[in-house]
Scaffold this motif. Structure first.
Motif, PDB file in Angstrom:
ATOM      1  N   LYS A  40      42.693  41.101  55.355  1.00  0.00           N
ATOM      2  CA  LYS A  40      41.708  40.192  54.767  1.00  0.00           C
ATOM      3  C   LYS A  40      42.198  38.756  54.875  1.00  0.00           C
ATOM      4  O   LYS A  40      43.386  38.472  54.751  1.00  0.00           O
ATOM      5  CB  LYS A  40      41.471  40.527  53.292  1.00  0.00           C
ATOM      6  N   LEU A  41      41.278  37.839  55.085  1.00  0.00           N
ATOM      7  CA  LEU A  41      41.598  36.423  55.161  1.00  0.00           C
ATOM      8  C   LEU A  41      42.143  35.934  53.811  1.00  0.00           C
ATOM      9  O   LEU A  41      43.074  35.147  53.757  1.00  0.00           O
ATOM     10  CB  LEU A  41      40.348  35.638  55.554  1.00  0.00           C
ATOM     11  N   TYR A  42      41.573  36.418  52.706  1.00  0.00           N
ATOM     12  CA  TYR A  42      42.055  36.105  51.361  1.00  0.00           C
ATOM     13  C   TYR A  42      41.675  37.249  50.434  1.00  0.00           C
ATOM     14  O   TYR A  42      40.785  38.045  50.729  1.00  0.00           O
ATOM     15  CB  TYR A  42      41.461  34.789  50.828  1.00  0.00           C
ATOM     16  N   THR A  43      42.336  37.328  49.299  1.00  0.00           N
ATOM     17  CA  THR A  43      41.944  38.212  48.196  1.00  0.00           C
ATOM     18  C   THR A  43      42.106  37.439  46.902  1.00  0.00           C
ATOM     19  O   THR A  43      42.911  36.513  46.811  1.00  0.00           O
ATOM     20  CB  THR A  43      42.795  39.502  48.120  1.00  0.00           C
ATOM     21  N   SER A  44      41.322  37.833  45.902  1.00  0.00           N
ATOM     22  CA  SER A  44      41.378  37.197  44.599  1.00  0.00           C
ATOM     23  C   SER A  44      41.318  38.277  43.534  1.00  0.00           C
ATOM     24  O   SER A  44      40.608  39.264  43.692  1.00  0.00           O
ATOM     25  CB  SER A  44      40.192  36.235  44.448  1.00  0.00           C
ATOM     26  N   ILE A  45      42.100  38.085  42.466  1.00  0.00           N
ATOM     27  CA  ILE A  45      42.088  39.044  41.358  1.00  0.00           C
ATOM     28  C   ILE A  45      41.908  38.320  40.037  1.00  0.00           C
ATOM     29  O   ILE A  45      42.194  37.129  39.919  1.00  0.00           O
ATOM     30  CB  ILE A  45      43.388  39.884  41.288  1.00  0.00           C
ATOM     31  N   TYR A  46      41.404  39.047  39.049  1.00  0.00           N
ATOM     32  CA  TYR A  46      41.560  38.662  37.659  1.00  0.00           C
ATOM     33  C   TYR A  46      42.909  39.211  37.231  1.00  0.00           C
ATOM     34  O   TYR A  46      43.309  40.306  37.645  1.00  0.00           O
ATOM     35  CB  TYR A  46      40.491  39.296  36.770  1.00  0.00           C
ATOM     36  N   PHE A  47      43.620  38.483  36.369  1.00  0.00           N
ATOM     37  CA  PHE A  47      44.910  38.941  35.860  1.00  0.00           C
ATOM     38  C   PHE A  47      44.990  38.576  34.394  1.00  0.00           C
ATOM     39  O   PHE A  47      44.681  37.443  34.016  1.00  0.00           O
ATOM     40  CB  PHE A  47      46.060  38.300  36.649  1.00  0.00           C
ATOM     41  N   LEU A  48      45.388  39.537  33.550  1.00  0.00           N
ATOM     42  CA  LEU A  48      45.422  39.317  32.111  1.00  0.00           C
ATOM     43  C   LEU A  48      46.752  39.781  31.546  1.00  0.00           C
ATOM     44  O   LEU A  48      47.232  40.867  31.885  1.00  0.00           O
ATOM     45  CB  LEU A  48      44.284  40.095  31.441  1.00  0.00           C
ATOM     46  N   LEU A  49      47.353  38.944  30.713  1.00  0.00           N
ATOM     47  CA  LEU A  49      48.523  39.314  29.932  1.00  0.00           C
ATOM     48  C   LEU A  49      48.133  39.289  28.462  1.00  0.00           C
ATOM     49  O   LEU A  49      47.439  38.368  28.021  1.00  0.00           O
ATOM     50  CB  LEU A  49      49.678  38.327  30.136  1.00  0.00           C
ATOM     51  N   ARG A  50      48.583  40.308  27.722  1.00  0.00           N
ATOM     52  CA  ARG A  50      48.416  40.335  26.264  1.00  0.00           C
ATOM     53  C   ARG A  50      49.703  39.852  25.630  1.00  0.00           C
ATOM     54  O   ARG A  50      50.745  39.773  26.283  1.00  0.00           O
ATOM     55  CB  ARG A  50      48.130  41.755  25.793  1.00  0.00           C
ATOM     56  N   ALA A  51      49.647  39.565  24.336  1.00  0.00           N
ATOM     57  CA  ALA A  51      50.853  39.190  23.583  1.00  0.00           C
ATOM     58  C   ALA A  51      51.910  40.261  23.813  1.00  0.00           C
ATOM     59  O   ALA A  51      51.632  41.452  23.722  1.00  0.00           O
ATOM     60  CB  ALA A  51      50.533  39.054  22.104  1.00  0.00           C
ATOM     61  N   GLY A  52      53.113  39.843  24.172  1.00  0.00           N
ATOM     62  CA  GLY A  52      54.214  40.768  24.413  1.00  0.00           C
ATOM     63  C   GLY A  52      54.335  41.229  25.851  1.00  0.00           C
ATOM     64  O   GLY A  52      55.367  41.756  26.260  1.00  0.00           O
ATOM     65  N   ASP A  53      53.281  41.067  26.677  1.00  0.00           N
ATOM     66  CA  ASP A  53      53.337  41.431  28.099  1.00  0.00           C
ATOM     67  C   ASP A  53      54.020  40.320  28.893  1.00  0.00           C
ATOM     68  O   ASP A  53      53.951  39.148  28.507  1.00  0.00           O
ATOM     69  CB  ASP A  53      51.934  41.587  28.703  1.00  0.00           C
TER      70      ASP A  53
END
Length: 167
Positions: A40-53
């Motif tokens: 793929k030319l590019y990829t995009s993600i959502y990324f989430l950290l919770r408290a403590g991660d």
């Protein structure tokens, strides 16, 4: 902002646990491909950290752009190829030195944590050319301390002691 809001985003965006820590889902990818390998030319993600991660220290073979979306600010910890350490603050409070976008240069070792460990942070990450696990390296504390002993405090905070086995 609280833990319930993090669970809201995990559920409504369909996020799954990520091997480096936190939660993610690929949100976009190019229809175009490059190279004979059909990358793929590019990829995009959502990324989430919770408290403590934390997102444990890792390296990519491509630049990665990070974009702030919601929640608390996030610290992106970068050890550049030359060994220089940088903590970039991803968020919307410019008076506290936060910026809404951060570039992590290819070949840097990096990870992330909440700037204030109180709720969650939702960001987007885009890699070009597109992300492939073969370009992804995770590191142990021992490996990084061999090369970067001057950064012991952040390495012990962000790097795995032992890399867990993933599916």
């Amino acid at each position: 902002m609280n833990q319930n809001e993090a669970e809201y985003w995990i559920t409504h965006l369909g996020l799954e646990p990520h091997p480096e820590g936190g939660f993610f889902k690929r949100s976009f990818e190019s229809k175009e491909e490059i190279s004979e390998k059909a990358r793929k030319l590019y990829t995009s993600i959502y990324f989430l950290l919770r408290a403590g991660d934390v997102s444990h220290f890792h390296r990519l073979q491509s630049d990665e752009l990070w974009y702030f979306h919601a929640g608390s600010s996030m610290s992106v910890h970068i050890i550049h190829e030359n060994g220089h350490y940088e903590e970039a603050k991803l968020g919307l409070n410019a008076e506290k030195g936060e910026v809404p976008q951060v570039l992590v240069p290819k070949h840097s070792v990096f990870g992330s944590s909440l700037s204030e460990d109180k709720s969650f942070s939702l960001v987007g990450c885009m890699v070009a050319p597109g992300f492939e696990y073969e370009d992804f390296e995770l590191f142990t504390q021992k490996e990084l301390l061999t090369d970067y002993p001057q950064h012991e405090a952040v390495i012990k905070k962000i790097a795995y002691e032992t890399i867990p086995h993933f599916k």
